[in-house]
Design an enzyme around this catalytic site. Structure first.
Site, PDB file in Angstrom:
ATOM      1  CG  HIS A 473      -2.192   0.792   1.018  1.00 53.32           C
ATOM      2  ND1 HIS A 473      -2.258   1.908   0.218  1.00 53.32           N
ATOM      3  CD2 HIS A 473      -3.432   0.621   1.507  1.00 53.32           C
ATOM      4  CE1 HIS A 473      -3.490   2.390   0.230  1.00 53.32           C
ATOM      5  NE2 HIS A 473      -4.222   1.628   0.994  1.00 53.32           N
ATOM      6  CE1 TYR A 589      -9.006   7.282   6.696  1.00 49.74           C
ATOM      7  CE2 TYR A 589      -9.960   6.135   4.823  1.00 49.74           C
ATOM      8  CZ  TYR A 589      -8.928   6.870   5.383  1.00 49.74           C
ATOM      9  OH  TYR A 589      -7.827   7.184   4.622  1.00 49.74           O
ATOM     10  CB  THR A 602      -6.466   8.980   0.335  1.00 52.45           C
ATOM     11  OG1 THR A 602      -5.543   8.819   1.428  1.00 52.45           O
ATOM     12  CG2 THR A 602      -6.248   7.900  -0.699  1.00 52.45           C
TER      13      THR A 602
END
Length: 783
Positions: A473, A589, A602
């Site tokens: 990630h 979230y 993001t």
């Protein structure tokens, strides 16, 4: 060992008569062709660098400007207003040139300066235009005259046929919100989650921070925002991802699934051949910047492509304090794992990319290889699945020299990683939903040791031909990997295809050197560390509860008929489902992208709002349908507003995060920031949109539907929910939580989500009854 001899360009022996030199013509040819390919890539990079550097103009426009200036001078006019004469006076070679040549050279120099000035002006204008976000807040279907003019200007200044990175220099920097605005939005977001005394206390902490330490921290952040193109992204990568010391398996890595109903071929080696070849075709397009820049769907607005740069030839390497991401310019092989062994598979021969059939042939060689793994080799990959500090220490102690270093370097410098899994996965059997759950867990963590979780991404090819991927990630977010995955799936099935027997198409060069088995010398001490890491990773993997299901009763088509945003509809359904599941609301979230800005990643949308809570309470409290509909629309509009604000740089959490980082650099504590950043996200959600709709024909081939992907739970007592809206009639959900928490159950929560979706549609359109798809596609083994 014929392949070893082929790799040697020359050999020599010393004899009494002198030195006997033996040249290998074949090896020299290979070296020449490989070097030729490397130089071609360098020239392509150079050419693309020039094209991107002068965008939105084109290199040919320079010639146009030069000709225009010379033509104007031919009419005895001076478009430079004396500048050409000034340049001529200071030319360093003026004495060796005739007067006419001096004038021409001066005109060319002036034309070049004018051309560069025009490029700079056009880029600045485009950057200012892309800083306007008013269009996003206008009512759907209604475009103001200001926005119409703005769209026309963006089209004019965007130039023609942009390359992948053409817009990078024109994207605006991420704006820095004011302290006052961020705190105001933060307090509004937590109001429904606190009672009066808790909220009063938090308001007091926020006021003290805003008038005191916050101003000092904001000043430093303003300096960074002025200096850096993005004041968030580097700190976000370092502190959220690379400095994390817990396992990245489950906690950070995520996965993507194959087609839901179709397995293009049941032959494992053939599926691997097409998948690897399609991926390398994507890499070629990426290197040549032939991939079209991503845009906001339905608009001309470009998105940042910076994350694409480290997609291939990239690995995350562990450190005791922080990990680092290493990227190499090129790699001409992939590493394949099968039954405890690692193989280097060359994907180029004589400078050309191997065909899918040739890659299948090589993969089959690996599958047929009966050699056992070396001592300690089989479970070596679990080091990447366990805690980071033990892995960093083991890497330094056991893999810093000799054969272990060479083999580890081979894995880390590979284009990507491939696992040939002996299990069969996919939607199959008498309980298809349970099989999807197993499929998700397999892609997320596998056996813990049969993946290399540090690689930028890894393909998993199963025994029955199903495939999937697992992605690290830190280097990029899911939409970037999803773009690759969509291309691979579509190219595999619709362009490359398979023959009637299920094999890849094409011919095989039987002289290809065999894949090279990597060698290791794993000491007993290293094996002990492997065993400890396996205990940690296995405990984590066994604790994950997963549920994947396809909701086919209706999709975005029916939702849009209600004049509601599909994302807002799903988010409100999640709020209702969570309230029914846990009897309370929680900090929620939802990931939103900030790629409208340079190097954007993001931002968080806090989906649990005052409006959403008011709607859920009204519905659960038995309020009338009209009241509930009104509150639902209010909550939906609020969610859309929050999402748009997050996308345009007016979010809450990234700003507060950066203020917290500054406070740590300065060595000061903030009770307000400490409390804000310690709040758990018990409901973490993310939508994975289909970006390349044109690659899939869901009308004529509805069975070619990907099930999307998912991730592990963020909080020990919470849920992770990934969803993808596919076509007009389907929504796929991936729900994760932990068995160790008695209050969470992925299947129970999935049932609550399904129920909430049906009830919300019934509320908004009581005259319509939701019916599942009449003829849902059936799972197929092959075409």
């Amino acid at each position: 060992m014929a392949e070893a001899h082929q790799a040697v360009a020359f050999q020599f022996t010393v004899t009494p008569e002198g030195i006997d030199l033996q040249l290998s013509h074949q090896a020299l040819t290979q070296i020449y062709l490989s070097g030729l390919r490397s130089w071609k890539k360098r020239l392509i990079r150079l050419k693309n660098g020039v094209i991107t550097g002068v965008y939105p103009a084109s290199p040919s426009s320079w010639l146009f400007v030069v000709i225009a200036i010379l033509a104007t001078m031919y009419t005895r006019s001076d478009p430079s207003m004396g500048l050409i004469a000034k340049i001529q006076e200071h030319l360093p070679v003026s004495q060796s040139l005739s007067a006419q040549c001096q004038t021409v050279v001066s005109a060319v120099v002036f034309s070049t300066m004018l051309w560069l000035s025009l490029i700079f002006t056009m880029r600045l204008c485009l950057k200012q235009l892309l800083s306007y976000h008013g269009w996003m807040f206008e009512q759907h279907g209604r475009m103001s005259s200001t926005t119409r003019v703005w769209v026309a200007l963006v089209r004019i200044f965007s130039g023609r046929q942009p390359l992948l990175y053409s817009y990078q220099g024109s994207l605006p920097n991420l704006p820095l919100p004011s302290i006052k605005d961020t705190i105001k939005r933060y307090l509004e977001s937590v109001r429904p989650l606190m009672d009066s005394s808790q909220f009063e206390r938090m308001t007091s902490l926020a006021a003290d921070f805003q008038s005191g330490l916050g101003l000092r921290l904001q000043w430093y952040l303003k300096l960074k925002a002025l200096w850096a193109s993005n004041y968030v992204s580097d700190w976000w990568e370092e502190y959220i991802y690379l400095r994390g010391r817990s396992p990245i398996m489950v906690n950070s890595n995520y996965y993507g699934m194959d087609f839901l109903y179709v397995t293009p071929t049941p032959i494992q080696a053939a599926r691997a051949g097409n998948t690897i070849h399609a991926c390398l075709l994507y890499r070629r397009k990426l290197n040549r910047e032939e991939i079209k820049p991503s845009r906001i769907p339905g608009t001309v607005i470009p998105l940042c492509a910076a994350q694409c740069e480290r997609m291939f030839n990239t690995t995350r390497t562990p450190g005791e304090e922080t990990d680092t991401v290493h990227h190499w310019q090129d790699s001409d092989y992939v590493v394949v794992y099968h039954q405890g062994r690692y193989f280097r598979l060359w994907v180029y021969q004589a400078g050309r990319l191997l065909s899918p059939r040739e890659i299948e042939f090589q993969i089959q060689r690996i599958l047929d290889d009966a050699a056992p793994p070396s001592a300690g080799e089989e479970k070596l990959g679990v080091l990447t699945a366990g805690d980071r500090i033990p892995w960093a220490k083991a890497r330094k102690e056991f893999f810093s020299a000799g054969v272990n270093k060479r083999s580890l370097d081979c894995i880390e410098k590979a284009a990507f990683f491939v696992t040939l899994d002996d299990d069969e996965q996919g939607m199959m059997g008498e309980d298809p939903e349970a099989s999807l759950d197993r499929y998700a867990k397999s892609l997320l963590h596998g056996k813990c040791y049969d993946r290399w979780f540090d690689k930028s991404f890894s393909f998993v090819i199963y025994k029955n031909g199903k495939n999937g991927l697992n992605a690290e990630h830190s280097w990029a977010d899911a939409p970037v990997v999803a773009h690759l995955w969509e291309y691979v799936l579509a190219t595999d099935s619709f362009q490359l295809g398979y023959n009637e027997e299920g094999h890849c198409k094409g011919e095989v060069d039987s002289s290809l050197p065999r894949p090279q088995k990597l060698t290791w010398d794993i000491s007993p001490e290293c094996q002990e560390q492997v065993s400890r890491s396996l205990d940690v990773a296995q405990t984590l993997a066994d604790d994950v509860d997963f549920h994947v299901f396809s909701f086919r009763e209706f999709g975005k088509g029916r939702i849009k008929k209600c004049r509601i945003s599909p994302d807002a509809f799903i988010q409100l359904a999640l709020q209702l489902a969570y309230y029914r599941d846990r009897g309370m609301f929680c900090l929620t979230y939802e990931a939103s992208m900030t790629r409208l800005f340079r190097e954007g990643r993001t931002e968080t949308v806090r989906s649990c709002s005052n409006e959403s809570c008011a709607f859920v309470k009204a519905l659960e409290g038995g309020e009338g349908a009209d009241v509930c509909r009104r509150l639902f629309r209010s909550a939906s509009e609020k969610h859309q507003s929050l999402y748009r604000m997050a996308m345009t740089g007016a979010g809450i959490d990234r700003h507060l995060f950066c203020l917290y980082v500054v406070s740590k650099y300065l060595g000061v504590d903030s009770p307000f920031l400490k409390e804000v950043l310690s709040e758990p996200w018990r409901l973490s959600t993310s939508q994975t949109p289909v970006q390349q709709v044109e690659l899939f024909d869901l009308v004529n081939h509805p069975e070619y539907i990907s099930c999307g992907g998912g991730f592990g739970p963020v909080a020990d007592d919470g849920y992770g929910v990934s969803y993808s809206i596919v076509g007009e009639h389907m929504i796929n959900f991936h729900i994760s939580c932990k068995h160790s928490c008695p209050d969470t159950d992925a299947h129970k929560f999935g049932a609550q989500i399904r129920k909430a979706l049906l009830e919300l549609l019934q509320l908004l359109s009581p005259d319509q009854t939701s019916k599942p798809e009449e003829n849902p596609p059936q799972a197929k083994k092959h075409q």
